[in-house]
Design a protein around this motif. Structure first.
Motif, PDB file in Angstrom:
ATOM      1  N   PHE A  63       0.799  -1.215   0.000  1.00  0.00           N
ATOM      2  CA  PHE A  63       0.000   0.000   0.000  1.00  0.00           C
ATOM      3  C   PHE A  63       0.840   1.277   0.000  1.00  0.00           C
ATOM      4  O   PHE A  63       0.313   2.359  -0.210  1.00  0.00           O
ATOM      5  CB  PHE A  63      -0.931   0.017   1.221  1.00  0.00           C
ATOM      6  CG  PHE A  63      -1.886  -1.142   1.271  1.00  0.00           C
ATOM      7  CD1 PHE A  63      -2.926  -1.247   0.365  1.00  0.00           C
ATOM      8  CD2 PHE A  63      -1.729  -2.147   2.224  1.00  0.00           C
ATOM      9  CE1 PHE A  63      -3.806  -2.316   0.413  1.00  0.00           C
ATOM     10  CE2 PHE A  63      -2.604  -3.214   2.276  1.00  0.00           C
ATOM     11  CZ  PHE A  63      -3.643  -3.315   1.365  1.00  0.00           C
ATOM     12  N   GLY A  64       2.134   1.155   0.266  1.00  0.00           N
ATOM     13  CA  GLY A  64       2.974   2.345   0.319  1.00  0.00           C
ATOM     14  C   GLY A  64       4.230   2.114   1.131  1.00  0.00           C
ATOM     15  O   GLY A  64       4.524   0.987   1.556  1.00  0.00           O
ATOM     16  N   ASP A  69       0.592   3.379   5.928  1.00  0.00           N
ATOM     17  CA  ASP A  69      -0.008   2.953   4.657  1.00  0.00           C
ATOM     18  C   ASP A  69      -0.535   1.525   4.769  1.00  0.00           C
ATOM     19  O   ASP A  69      -1.631   1.209   4.281  1.00  0.00           O
ATOM     20  CB  ASP A  69       1.026   3.036   3.534  1.00  0.00           C
ATOM     21  CG  ASP A  69       1.437   4.461   3.215  1.00  0.00           C
ATOM     22  OD1 ASP A  69       0.572   5.354   3.269  1.00  0.00           O
ATOM     23  OD2 ASP A  69       2.625   4.682   2.922  1.00  0.00           O
ATOM     24  N   GLY A  73      -4.443   0.505   4.740  1.00  0.00           N
ATOM     25  CA  GLY A  73      -4.818  -0.349   3.616  1.00  0.00           C
ATOM     26  C   GLY A  73      -5.538  -1.613   4.044  1.00  0.00           C
ATOM     27  O   GLY A  73      -6.370  -2.150   3.302  1.00  0.00           O
TER      28      GLY A  73
END
Length: 287
Positions: A63-64, A69, A73
């Motif tokens: 997700f990052g 993140d 997510g």
């Protein structure tokens, strides 16, 4: 519903859906096919559960680049829970979740679920326990990372706030749990300490034998993490059962419920011709 007549089996999907509602739907369907009575999720308000520093920590993921993140997510919101609620009603399987903060408790209360689950991580948070108790929703309470005095304090707090504990689960919070840490006799300890409460087992071990043994020892409910594949990414996958294992576990538990019988010693009709064939004399009168 949980009773002493039939073991109530919970498939802990948790966050093993990896933030994908389609995967969650597949897991619900397969849990139902395996014979589970309920599926369970986890609900968090990310900015309450985790500190800013923890969310900002670098952690490369799908997700990052940060841990925040990942946590955001993985989290389902109202649209996803609406879909879960609708599907489980259609399939005829219970669902509920473990909230990790008070706003998540309030979020879950909009759904007519049979239970609210108190995770082991939350069982020492007095304000949280009181908040859960005051919902008047029956509570399922896990006891990982607790000794008996800690469990007693949690039970007294919940009941003192007017809450109902529908089941108290013996649990060890290691993932996966080693055999020498499962300590199934803890089921007996909890039953002796809290004779008015149903006692269950929440397991994170590998394999199905301990869960089947827990049922044989009188656990009225068994909860296990489930996954579509232990090779999937995620922190809980390795401590989870794949769906064919879940089906086998439930098959063995249901067989146990038959073979345990009622304890009354009797001569079965199928035994009578065998007795006529094998017994030389029938001259001993029953006392």
């Amino acid at each position: 519903m949980i009773s002493d007549k039939r073991v109530y089996v919970i498939a802990e999907i948790g966050i093993n859906h990896n933030g994908d509602i389609d995967k969650a739907v597949e897991m619900i369907r397969k849990a139902k096919d395996a014979g589970c009575d309920a599926v369970k999720f986890q609900k968090r308000t990310i900015d309450i559960v985790y500190t800013k520093e923890e969310l900002a920590r670098l952690r490369d993921n799908v997700f990052g680049p940060t841990n925040g993140d990942l946590k955001r997510g993985l989290e389902f919101g109202k649209d996803e829970y609406d879909a879960i609620d609708k599907l489980t009603r259609e399939l005829g399987i219970d669902w509920f979740a473990s909230p990790w903060d008070e706003p998540s408790v309030d979020f879950l209360m909009q759904y007519d679920t049979p239970y609210l689950k108190v995770a082991s991580a939350m069982v020492t948070d007095r304000d949280f326990l009181v908040h859960c108790a005051r919902t008047r929703r029956p509570l399922l309470v896990s006891t990982g990372m607790c000794d008996l005095p800690m469990v007693r304090s949690a039970v007294e707090t919940i009941e003192g706030a007017g809450g109902e504990i529908a089941c108290l689960y013996h649990c060890t919070s290691t993932y996966p749990t080693r055999d020498d840490e499962i300590n199934l006799l803890g089921i007996n300890t909890l039953r002796a300490a809290f004779p008015g409460l149903p006692i269950g087992f929440s397991g994170h071990e590998q394999g199905i034998l301990p869960s089947v043994c827990a049922a044989a020892m009188g656990a009225v409910s068994v909860e296990r993490h489930v996954t579509l594949s232990r090779n999937d990414w995620g922190s809980d996958q390795k401590a989870s059962l794949e769906m064919d294992e879940v089906a086998e576990m439930i098959s063995q538990i249901r067989r146990f419920e038959v073979v345990k019988g009622d304890g009354i010693l009797r001569v079965y009709d199928d035994e009578k011709p065998i007795a006529e064939k094998l017994r030389r004399n029938d001259t001993l009168q029953a006392a």
